[in-house]
Design an enzyme around this catalytic site. Structure first.
Site, short mmCIF file in Angstrom:
data_model
loop_
_atom_site.label_atom_id
_atom_site.label_comp_id
_atom_site.label_asym_id
_atom_site.label_seq_id
_atom_site.Cartn_x
_atom_site.Cartn_y
_atom_site.Cartn_z
N THR A 517 0.87 -1.19 0.00
CA THR A 517 0.00 0.00 0.00
C THR A 517 0.90 1.22 0.00
O THR A 517 0.59 2.25 0.58
CB THR A 517 -0.94 -0.05 1.22
OG1 THR A 517 -1.57 -1.34 1.24
CG2 THR A 517 -2.07 0.99 1.13
N HIS A 518 2.04 1.13 -0.68
CA HIS A 518 3.01 2.22 -0.68
C HIS A 518 2.78 3.13 -1.87
O HIS A 518 3.61 3.22 -2.78
CB HIS A 518 4.43 1.65 -0.66
CG HIS A 518 4.64 0.70 0.47
ND1 HIS A 518 5.62 -0.25 0.49
CD2 HIS A 518 3.97 0.55 1.65
CE1 HIS A 518 5.56 -0.94 1.62
NE2 HIS A 518 4.56 -0.47 2.34
N THR A 519 1.64 3.78 -1.85
CA THR A 519 1.30 4.72 -2.91
C THR A 519 1.82 6.10 -2.50
O THR A 519 1.79 6.45 -1.32
CB THR A 519 -0.22 4.75 -3.11
OG1 THR A 519 -0.83 5.08 -1.85
CG2 THR A 519 -0.74 3.41 -3.55
#
Ligand SMILES: Cc1cc2nc3c(=O)[nH]c(=O)nc-3n(C[C@H](O)[C@H](O)[C@H](O)COP(=O)(O)OP(=O)(O)OC[C@H]3O[C@@H](n4cnc5c(N)ncnc54)[C@H](O)[C@@H]3O)c2cc1C
Length: 591
Positions: A517-519
């Protein structure tokens, strides 16, 4: 509309960065109110064992995640496509409730490499401007590693991070990461013990001349009391970290590290069930007057405040800025505008290793972060990219984060997806399987951005955020190079057979496959208001009493997990607010 009593500071969202800001700003003596759309949740009773170890409820059905029926994101690959809503969790997992995604993160806790913070200048200096493709829009952060070091350190000590230093005051340390920037003191806790898969990986990597080290983990390796006086227990490597709250009080979360102290402060209030719909501006549009939110009964409420901290997670930060009309929206046709600019994701690949029965891996022993080994030789600009023709990189990780029965049970390639043959393979493989993965950076491009969707709306009737994103050639080259290095290590580990996931040219970004979830990006920080939304202190150039925290500030994505840098930047920004802004409200950087 109901109008509440004014406060000095309102914080929108109460996850990692909201909690840090709450702690630091309430300590400065001002009245702080945090508005969180979700519910209150804590280790006890919400994550008590054995209820929390329900993989179907938490891992698959996402009990802790944002309900997508109320608010989601729309996604398309290119400007010419029509975006459609993300209705089933896959690619990324948005947090909800107190603690945000900070409650169900893994705890993999990295610092950026010094060059990551001045990436454009660094690449231009080492390889020349022409090395960057014309549509690549990478930028510098506006804050350097040496300035940020004390704040990266502060966050590690709050989290009780377990690891082995690689560079103490300029002296390279045996067994740590030799590529790390100078750190002034060691990690607060020693590394978590290696799992067997990690040991095999590290031995093979060392034999190839790489320099493996234990993954820095915000899963405590021993009992620990942090500088705020909050206490963590030792991790028992149960393997229920990612997607779960930690019943052992061992994973650093806002609940374990900050809330026990913050919730007692008289000048701090947390109001849950409060969904902020916009930041309000005065008639001139140059000053925020507070926020509007919808409470749990559906009533619209105005909350006046002198200072607004937007801490709602990367994507929600961008959406709130767009909904509130702060900063000029980015236009991919002209390249002008800043809000929504430089959206980026990360690119992973993974290799499953299946060993014979005489190699016991015991994957049920695992932690979201601790117990894995890392090779950082191919991350950032630690290696010569000149002959390779791409920018960026990532780390290679060996070991497993757990052996949960649904999502972490792998079978060798060629096994049927169900039935007796699947059961046999699962039984034969379970105790003898481990993983090697690559965790790669993604650059920013002119045609990859965020804006408001023209069609779809949330439960409050407001436009959803629209993502326009797909992979670029640079990243296909990066992931292939990194995966080849990983394959070399895997070959040395001598598994019986392997399976592999690798994105190749022609493969599109697929929302069904989880890939962190490393946006990042969308409200980026920098030194120039023409190309960034925030100054180096994460303060809006356009509305100086608005600060925006989180990975929305990253000008491009790193090879590392983001939260170490997010926490460091939040402490850096909080100090500037406490020591300068509160005394003289106004822009912290003059243009
Ligand atoms: C499964 C998973 C594993 C991860 N593992 C790692 C890891 O190992 N290492 C790492 O570095 N990072 C990891 N991350 C990323 C990490 O969780 C985030 O970087 C971090 O939580 C971001 O902090 P934040 O404060 O920006 O947002 P969050 O912690 O998500 O907090 C945002 C809060 O704002 C609230 N909110 C949103 N919109 C509104 C609104 N309109 N009004 C009111 N409240 C609102 C949300 O409910 C939430 O509570 C992981 C993430 C996930 C999902």
């Amino acid at each position: 509309m109901i109008r509440m009593k004014p406060v000095d500071v309102v914080i929108v969202g109460f996850g990692w960065t909201g909690a840090i800001m709450g702690m630091e700003l309430s300590e400065a003596g001002v009245e702080v109110l945090a508005l969180e759309r979700g519910n209150y949740q804590d280790t006890s009773p919400d994550w008590a064992y054995p209820g929390i170890a329900d993989e179907l409820a938490y891992g698959i059905r996402g009990k802790l995640f944002q309900p997508l029926a109320r608010e989601t994101i729309t996604i398309r690959h290119a400007v010419s496509d029509t975006a459609v809503p993300y209705r089933q969790y896959g690619s990324f997992l948005l947090g909800n409730n107190v603690g945000g995604a900070g409650t169900h993160w893994n705890g993999q806790h990295y610092r950026p490499s010094p060059e990551d913070l001045e990436f454009r200048s660094h690449i231009a200096k080492r390889y020349g401007e022409k090395f960057m493709p014309a549509d690549m829009q990478i930028q510098d952060y506006g804050v350097g590693y040496d300035e940020l070091e004390p704040f990266l350190d502060q966050f590690e000590y709050v989290c009780g991070t377990s690891g082995r230093a690689g560079n103490l005051n300029g002296a390279i340390q045996q067994g740590g990461n030799p590529f790390e920037g100078v750190r002034k003191r060691a990690y607060p806790n020693p590394p978590v013990a290696d799992t067997q898969g990690a040991r095999l990986f590290a031995d093979a990597a060392r034999a190839l001349g790489h320099q493996p080290f234990p993954q820095p983990a915000s899963n405590a390796s021993q009992p620990y009391t942090n500088p705020y006086g909050a206490r963590l227990g030792p991790c028992n490597l149960c393997g229920y970290c990612e997607r779960f709250g930690c019943y052992m009080y061992a994973k650093a979360t806002p609940q374990t590290t900050i809330l026990p102290v913050l919730m007692r402060r008289k000048n701090f209030t947390l109001r849950t069930g409060s969904h902020v719909t916009r930041i309000n501006l005065d008639a001139g549009g140059k000053r925020a007057t507070g926020v509007t939110y919808v409470d749990a009964q559906g009533k619209e409420i105005e909350q006046p405040a002198e200072l607004v901290i937007v801490a709602a997670f990367q994507m929600h930060n961008v959406r709130l800025m767009l909904l509130s009309g702060i900063g000029k929206p980015y236009d991919p046709a002209t390249g002008a505008g800043v809000i929504g600019k430089n959206y980026a994701y990360q690119m992973m690949s993974s290799i499953g290793l299946f060993f014979d029965k005489d190699t016991a891996i015991n994957p049920f022993i695992g932690a979201g972060a601790g117990g894995s080994q890392i090779v950082d030789d191919f991350n950032s600009d630690h290696f010569d990219h000149g002959p390779l023709g791409f920018i960026g990189g990532g780390y290679i990780i060996g070991g497993q984060t757990g052996g949960r029965p649904i999502q972490q049970l792998a079978v060798p390639p060629g096994t049927p997806a169900w039935g007796a043959a699947w059961k046999r393979a699962a039984k034969d493989s379970y105790l003898h399987t481990t993983f090697v993965g690559t965790h790669g950076s993604v650059m920013a491009y002119r045609d990859r951005y965020l804006d408001l969707d023209p069609t779809y709306k949330d439960a409050f009737g407001q436009p959803l955020l629209r993502i326009t994103f797909d992979w670029h050639d640079n990243e296909y080259k990066m992931t292939r190079y990194l995966t080849e290095r990983a394959q070399e290590i895997v070959a040395r580990m001598k598994p019986r057979t392997t399976s592999q996931t690798l994105r190749k040219p022609g493969d599109h970004y697929d929302t069904r496959q989880y890939q962190t979830t490393h946006t990042t990006g969308g409200v980026i920080q920098g030194n120039d208001p023409a190309t960034s939304a925030l100054n180096r202190f994460q303060q809006s150039w356009d509305v100086p009493n608005v600060f925006v925290t989180g990975a929305s500030a990253f000008p491009q994505n790193l090879g590392y997990n983001p939260t170490g840098l997010i926490g460091g930047l939040t402490y850096w920004s909080a100090k500037a607010i406490r020591e300068t802004y509160l005394k003289h409200p106004g822009p912290l950087v003059q243009t």
